[in-house]
Design a protein around this motif. Structure first.
Motif, short mmCIF file in Angstrom:
data_model
loop_
_atom_site.label_atom_id
_atom_site.label_comp_id
_atom_site.label_asym_id
_atom_site.label_seq_id
_atom_site.Cartn_x
_atom_site.Cartn_y
_atom_site.Cartn_z
N GLY A 209 0.82 -1.22 0.00
CA GLY A 209 0.00 0.00 0.00
C GLY A 209 0.85 1.25 0.00
N ARG A 210 0.21 2.40 -0.26
CA ARG A 210 0.96 3.66 -0.30
C ARG A 210 1.22 4.17 1.11
NH1 ARG A 210 -1.54 8.26 -3.65
NH2 ARG A 210 0.56 9.12 -3.62
N SER A 211 2.36 4.79 1.31
CA SER A 211 2.70 5.32 2.62
C SER A 211 1.83 6.54 2.92
CB SER A 211 4.18 5.71 2.63
OG SER A 211 4.46 6.52 3.73
N ALA A 212 1.47 6.69 4.20
CA ALA A 212 0.67 7.87 4.58
C ALA A 212 1.54 9.13 4.56
CB ALA A 212 0.08 7.65 5.97
N LYS A 213 2.84 8.94 4.73
CA LYS A 213 3.76 10.09 4.77
C LYS A 213 4.39 10.29 3.40
CE LYS A 213 5.42 9.42 9.49
NZ LYS A 213 6.61 9.06 10.26
N PRO A 214 4.88 11.49 3.11
CA PRO A 214 5.66 11.69 1.87
C PRO A 214 6.90 10.80 1.91
CG PRO A 214 5.24 13.79 3.00
CD PRO A 214 4.76 12.72 3.91
N GLY A 299 19.73 18.03 6.24
CA GLY A 299 19.35 19.39 5.87
C GLY A 299 18.88 19.47 4.42
N SER A 300 19.62 18.79 3.51
CA SER A 300 19.27 18.83 2.09
C SER A 300 17.94 18.12 1.83
CB SER A 300 20.35 18.16 1.25
OG SER A 300 21.58 18.74 1.51
N ILE A 301 17.73 17.00 2.49
CA ILE A 301 16.47 16.26 2.29
C ILE A 301 15.30 17.09 2.82
CG2 ILE A 301 15.13 14.29 3.23
CD1 ILE A 301 16.81 13.35 0.96
N GLY A 302 15.51 17.67 4.00
CA GLY A 302 14.45 18.49 4.59
C GLY A 302 14.10 19.66 3.68
N ALA A 303 15.14 20.32 3.15
CA ALA A 303 14.90 21.48 2.26
C ALA A 303 14.19 21.04 0.99
CB ALA A 303 16.24 22.13 1.92
N ALA A 304 14.59 19.90 0.42
CA ALA A 304 13.97 19.42 -0.84
C ALA A 304 12.49 19.09 -0.62
CB ALA A 304 14.71 18.20 -1.36
N CYS A 305 12.15 18.70 0.61
CA CYS A 305 10.76 18.28 0.88
C CYS A 305 9.97 19.39 1.57
CB CYS A 305 10.75 17.02 1.74
SG CYS A 305 11.52 15.63 0.92
N GLY A 306 10.56 20.56 1.75
CA GLY A 306 9.84 21.68 2.37
C GLY A 306 9.56 21.46 3.85
N VAL A 307 10.46 20.76 4.55
CA VAL A 307 10.27 20.48 5.98
C VAL A 307 10.73 21.70 6.80
CG1 VAL A 307 11.04 18.97 7.88
CG2 VAL A 307 10.59 18.00 5.61
N SER A 308 10.04 21.98 7.90
CA SER A 308 10.41 23.15 8.71
C SER A 308 11.75 22.91 9.41
CB SER A 308 9.33 23.43 9.75
OG SER A 308 9.25 22.33 10.62
N GLN A 309 12.44 24.03 9.74
CA GLN A 309 13.79 23.92 10.33
C GLN A 309 13.74 23.18 11.67
OE1 GLN A 309 16.62 24.85 8.68
NE2 GLN A 309 17.64 23.80 10.36
#
Ligand code: SF4
Length: 509
Positions: A209-214, A299-309
């Motif tokens: 099944g598809r993950s609930a999270k990105p 940091g790079s993964i968070g930035a690519a996914c628009g995650v807050s600091q």
């Protein structure tokens, strides 16, 4: 089965049926033959995707093994080779050596079937005979050197037979430099096919099944624990690991494309990256190795996914604290040189340095790409000599120059190191086949490297015991104590020098 099987005469069969074509023959001759046979476009794409230089071809195994391995690892996928019997023998042997547990298909040819175009007809027949949708999702046909140089037109095969997808690829040793990049040739072709399917309409969801999270798609074959370790690291950012590509099943290709971002853990998947980019997915290079590597990558993964600091910081705090603890309690003390052809050499190099190693040289058979640039810059800033498309001669020269306490490398490098009484580890079998990411990666690498370096005393003891026995002229199996004949040697050398002088005089005259 189709009613009409077209015979497609080869455009340049004569060139390819010339005696001695193969990886031991002239590369230029093969390239020329393939270009005349209508393969210019695919070869130009390979030249762009897998840039060469400073060497044409690193010394490595037959590149086609990479594509074959990707096909053999997938469920409900049949892989068929089209090429010279000696190449197919070698590739099949290597596949089973690495535990393929799957049949490798083969369509043989001779000069007649090659020249008349009957080979293509035979391939087509084989594909129709195999295309059982009950058993298969996909059939992969791989053209090796001679069929590629002869222009066997796999692109004319149907794209699908009875619901079974047909993927034909050319993987010649004179067009794809390493087996690592050959993995990308097939992975990229599959992603391309799957992307077209996804754009045309609904496709199958992943088995679980598809993950609930990105999700983050991880690009590159890695140790099975690494995706789980990465999943724990990114959980505080509300992200999940989706699929590892190359995938193990066709439907996973859709899940791989259906991600928030792609982590190009292995940096040489250029064709695959092109497909992800066409699907609008951002690509992040490097990997979470060591403290600085993990800090930057999260940091790079968070930035690519628009995650807050604050969530990025939470992810960093969770992993980096534990990693600092491991690195404070264990260290690698010693000088190391490192080389390999898997494409993950720079990541291992980073981790070694963060574990305390005095690393002087890293050589990779793979090229520089945007996805390993960050690692290369980091390593150079630490004074490491980074060599892309490294040749065996460069790897050996580094070992001779830096006189390491441990040489990590390919089989011939390890062999040379052992002769020099230097402890050594095979990169492919002993380093790339263990976790590298996060805390587990650091702990595991320190353990194996320290154990290997601790063997120096055993090497010295063996060297003292055996002395020069079995070296140089005394190598091999002898029934009696070898007797040297220096006079005979001197006479042979004298005659050889005489001949050389005569040849030179003739050339000048
Ligand atoms: S297919 Fe591989 S083994 Fe065969 S000639 Fe080409 S590079 Fe060599």
């Amino acid at each position: 089965m189709s009613d009409i099987i077209p015979i497609t005469p080869l455009t340049n069969a004569a060139a390819a049926s010339a005696d001695g074509l193969g990886c031991h023959a002239g590369k230029d001759q093969m390239l020329d033959a393939a270009a005349k046979a209508g393969k210019s476009e695919v070869l130009a794409q390979y030249a762009a995707d897998y840039p060469k230089g400073p060497h044409d071809q690193p010394q490595s195994m037959c590149p086609a093994f990479g594509s074959l391995r990707v096909g053999l690892r997938m469920r409900r996928t049949a892989t068929i080779l089209s090429g010279s019997a000696c190449c197919v023998y070698g590739l099949t042997f290597t596949s089973h050596f690495y535990g393929a547990r799957r049949t490798v298909g083969y369509v043989p040819f001779n000069s007649e079937t090659l020249v008349t175009g009957k080979l293509f007809e035979d391939i087509r027949e084989a594909v129709y005979a195999q295309a059982d949708p009950e058993k298969l999702d996909c059939i992969v046909i791989i053209n090796l050197c001679v069929p590629t140089a002869s222009g066997v037109p796999l692109q004319l095969l149907p794209k699908e037979i009875n619901g079974v997808r047909i993927i034909g690829i050319d993987v010649p040793g004179f067009g794809v430099p390493t087996h690592a990049e050959a993995k990308d040739v097939l992975a990229g072709a599959m992603l391309h096919y799957a992307r077209q399917e996804a754009m045309a309409g609904p496709v199958a969801a992943p088995r679980q099944g598809r993950s609930a999270k990105p999700t983050i798609t991880l690009l590159g074959e890695m140790f099975p624990a690494d995706p789980m370790i990465i999943a724990q690291m990114i959980a505080p950012m509300d992200l999940a690991v989706g699929t590892v590509a190359p995938t193990r099943e066709w439907r996973e290709l859709y899940a791989a494309l259906d991600c928030k971002a792609v982590a190009a853990i292995h940096p040489f998947y250029t064709a695959s990256v092109r497909e992800f980019q066409a699907a609008g997915r951002p690509i992040v290079g490097s990997a979470p190795v060591g403290i600085e590597g993990t800090h930057d990558w999260l940091g790079s993964i968070g930035a690519a996914c628009g995650v807050s600091q604050d969530k990025i910081d939470a992810a960093r705090n969770q992993t980096l604290g534990a990693m600092r603890g491991v690195l404070a309690s264990q260290k690698i003390n010693g000088r190391i040189t490192l080389s390999g052809y898997e494409g993950s050499e720079l990541l291992v190099a980073r981790l070694l340095i963060e574990c305390g190693a005095d690393l002087r040289y890293v050589g990779s058979a793979c090229p520089a790409t945007p996805w390993n640039q960050h690692d290369a810059d980091w390593l150079k800033s630490k004074g490491v000599d980074v060599q892309f498309r490294a040749s065996l001669e460069q790897d050996l020269a580094a070992m001779h120059e830096f006189k390491p306490q441990l040489a990590i490398g390919t089989t011939p490098v390890v062999q040379a190191a052992k002769e020099l009484c230097i402890p050594s580890l095979y990169f492919t079998n002993l380093i790339s086949a263990r976790p590298l990411m996060g805390v587990a990666g650091a702990g595991s690498l320190i353990q194996v490297v320290n154990a290997a370096m601790g063997n120096q005393a055993r090497f010295d003891e063996m060297k003292a015991f055996f002395g020069t026995v079995g070296q140089g002229d005394e190598a091999g199996v002898w029934e009696n104590v070898p007797v040297m004949h220096p006079d005979f040697k001197k006479e042979v050398r004298r005659q050889f020098e005489k001949k050389q002088k005569k040849r030179k005089a003739e050339e000048m005259g």
